[in-house]
Design a protein around this motif. Structure first.
Motif, PDB file in Angstrom:
ATOM      1  N   ASN A 174      -9.644  -6.792  -0.777  1.00  0.00           N
ATOM      2  CA  ASN A 174      -9.307  -6.031   0.271  1.00  0.00           C
ATOM      3  C   ASN A 174      -7.648  -6.565   0.624  1.00  0.00           C
ATOM      4  OD1 ASN A 174     -11.198  -4.116   0.376  1.00  0.00           O
ATOM      5  ND2 ASN A 174     -12.490  -5.992   1.120  1.00  0.00           N
ATOM      6  N   LYS A 175      -6.548  -5.701   0.932  1.00  0.00           N
ATOM      7  CA  LYS A 175      -5.635  -6.331   1.528  1.00  0.00           C
ATOM      8  C   LYS A 175      -5.168  -5.484   2.630  1.00  0.00           C
ATOM      9  CE  LYS A 175      -4.300  -7.182  -3.433  1.00  0.00           C
ATOM     10  NZ  LYS A 175      -3.352  -6.899  -4.521  1.00  0.00           N
ATOM     11  N   LYS A 221     -11.760  -5.197   5.334  1.00  0.00           N
ATOM     12  CA  LYS A 221     -12.407  -3.951   5.705  1.00  0.00           C
ATOM     13  C   LYS A 221     -13.261  -3.885   6.724  1.00  0.00           C
ATOM     14  CE  LYS A 221     -13.961  -0.399   2.474  1.00  0.00           C
ATOM     15  NZ  LYS A 221     -14.587  -0.152   1.016  1.00  0.00           N
ATOM     16  N   ASN A 268      -3.211  -0.601   4.640  1.00  0.00           N
ATOM     17  CA  ASN A 268      -4.086  -1.280   3.797  1.00  0.00           C
ATOM     18  C   ASN A 268      -4.374  -0.558   2.590  1.00  0.00           C
ATOM     19  OD1 ASN A 268      -6.540   0.474   4.533  1.00  0.00           O
ATOM     20  ND2 ASN A 268      -6.041  -0.014   6.596  1.00  0.00           N
ATOM     21  N   ASN A 269      -5.206  -1.453   1.618  1.00  0.00           N
ATOM     22  CA  ASN A 269      -5.501  -0.656   0.381  1.00  0.00           C
ATOM     23  C   ASN A 269      -7.077  -0.103   0.356  1.00  0.00           C
ATOM     24  OD1 ASN A 269      -6.926  -2.968   0.049  1.00  0.00           O
ATOM     25  ND2 ASN A 269      -6.541  -3.506  -1.866  1.00  0.00           N
ATOM     26  N   PHE A 270      -7.572  -0.037   1.611  1.00  0.00           N
ATOM     27  CA  PHE A 270      -9.018   0.569   1.504  1.00  0.00           C
ATOM     28  C   PHE A 270      -9.096   1.770   2.237  1.00  0.00           C
ATOM     29  CE2 PHE A 270      -8.524  -3.346   4.091  1.00  0.00           C
ATOM     30  CZ  PHE A 270      -8.827  -2.680   5.126  1.00  0.00           C
ATOM     31  N   SER A 290     -15.352  -9.205   5.659  1.00  0.00           N
ATOM     32  CA  SER A 290     -14.119  -8.704   5.075  1.00  0.00           C
ATOM     33  C   SER A 290     -12.804  -8.307   5.861  1.00  0.00           C
ATOM     34  CB  SER A 290     -14.272  -7.963   3.905  1.00  0.00           C
ATOM     35  OG  SER A 290     -14.655  -6.659   4.071  1.00  0.00           O
ATOM     36  N   GLU A 312      -5.007 -10.995   2.166  1.00  0.00           N
ATOM     37  CA  GLU A 312      -5.973 -10.697   0.964  1.00  0.00           C
ATOM     38  C   GLU A 312      -7.536 -11.360   1.208  1.00  0.00           C
ATOM     39  OE1 GLU A 312      -6.548 -10.193  -3.689  1.00  0.00           O
ATOM     40  OE2 GLU A 312      -4.434 -10.369  -2.910  1.00  0.00           O
TER      41      GLU A 312
END
Length: 237
Positions: A148-149, A6, A174-176, A4, A143
Motif C-alpha cells: 500500500n502506498k 490502508k 494512495n494506490n488503494f 497498514s 509504502e
C-alpha cells in the motif's frame, strides 16, 4: 505492524493554516509508523523536522524501514565544470560546520543511526544552470509491507517551519482508492531524480562526498531516541 497504511483515516488535502490540522500527529507519524519505505524530495531540510516525527521514526526503525532523501543545494555552473572538487569542498564545508550547530542533538543522532545502519540514504540535488538555482520539487511517498502506498506533494519542505508554521497545502493520493496513476507518477519522478534520469541536463543528484557522511555517522549513539530527555538520559548513563 498491526495495521497498514490502508487502515489510516487520511485526508485528501491538508491545509493546516486554514483548518488547524496537526500534520505531525495526523499525517507524518501515522504514515511513518505503518511504513517500511519513505522517499522524500524537498528543497530544504532541517534536523528540527526529525525532532517532530521522532515517535514515528522509532516505529519506522522497528519495521526495518528504509528512507531515501533528496535535498537541494545551490551551486554555480562554473563550479559544476569541476564538479568533483567543487562538490567535495562544499560537503567538507558543511561537515566542518556541524559541530557548531548539532551539539546534543538527538534528531541528528537518529538520522546518523539510520545512515550508519544502511536504513537511510541521502542525496543532494544540484541545478546545472548559469545562475545558482534550487531543485524545488517537494513530494513524498510512504509504502507499507503489503505494498500500500501513500503519495503526497505540495508546497511544504522537510523543515520544522514547513511542517508546523508556514501556510502550506499538501495533496494526498494512495494506490488503494483509485489514485494509482498519481502515485505511480510521483514514485517514478522520485526514482528518476534519484537515478539521474529525470532531467540529466539540468538536475543532478549525488551522494554527499568528502567528510560530510562520515561526520554525520559519527553522531550515531547506537539507538533511536524518542525525545531530547531520552537522549540526555542515555548520555548520562
Amino acid at each position: 505492524m498491526s495495521e497498514s497504511l490502508k487502515d489510516l483515516k487520511l485526508k485528501r488535502r491538508y491545509d493546516p493554516s486554514k483548518d488547524g490540522t496537526d500534520l505531525i500527529k495526523e499525517f507524518y507519524i501515522p504514515c511513518l509508523s505503518k511504513s517500511i519505505k519513505y522517499d522524500r524530495c524537498s528543497a530544504y531540510f532541517s534536523s528540527a523536522a526529525l525532532r517532530q516525527v521522532a515517535k514515528g521514526l522509532e516505529s519506522f526503525y522497528l519495521n526495518n524501514g528504509h528512507a531515501r532523501f533528496i535535498f537541494s543545494c545551490e551551486i554555480m555552473e562554473e563550479e559544476m565544470k569541476n564538479i568533483i572538487n567543487a562538490y567535495k569542498e562544499k560537503m567538507n564545508y558543511l561537515a566542518n560546520s556541524l559541530d557548531n550547530t548539532l551539539d546534543n542533538s538527538y534528531e541528528i543522532a537518529n538520522l546518523a543511526y539510520l545512515i550508519k545502519h544502511d536504513m537511510a540514504e541521502v542525496k543532494i540535488a544540484f541545478m546545472i544552470r548559469e545562475k545558482a538555482a534550487l531543485m524545488h520539487i517537494k513530494s513524498g511517498l510512504f509504502e507499507d509491507e503489503s505494498g500500500n502506498k501513500v503519495y503526497f506533494d505540495g508546497s511544504g519542505n522537510e523543515t520544522e517551519a514547513g511542517i508546523l508554521n508556514n501556510a502550506e497545502i499538501f495533496r494526498v493520493f494512495n494506490n488503494f482508492n483509485g489514485d494509482d496513476c498519481d502515485v505511480n507518477d510521483g514514485e517514478q519522478t522520485f526514482n528518476q531524480l534519484w537515478n539521474n534520469t529525470y532531467s540529466p541536463e539540468t538536475i543532478r543528484t549525488e551522494y554527499p562526498v568528502g567528510k560530510l557522511f562520515e561526520k554525520l555517522k559519527s553522531y550515531s549513539k547506537g539507538k533511536i531516541f524518542k525525545n531530547q530527555e531520552d537522549y540526555f538520559y542515555s548520555e548520562d548513563c
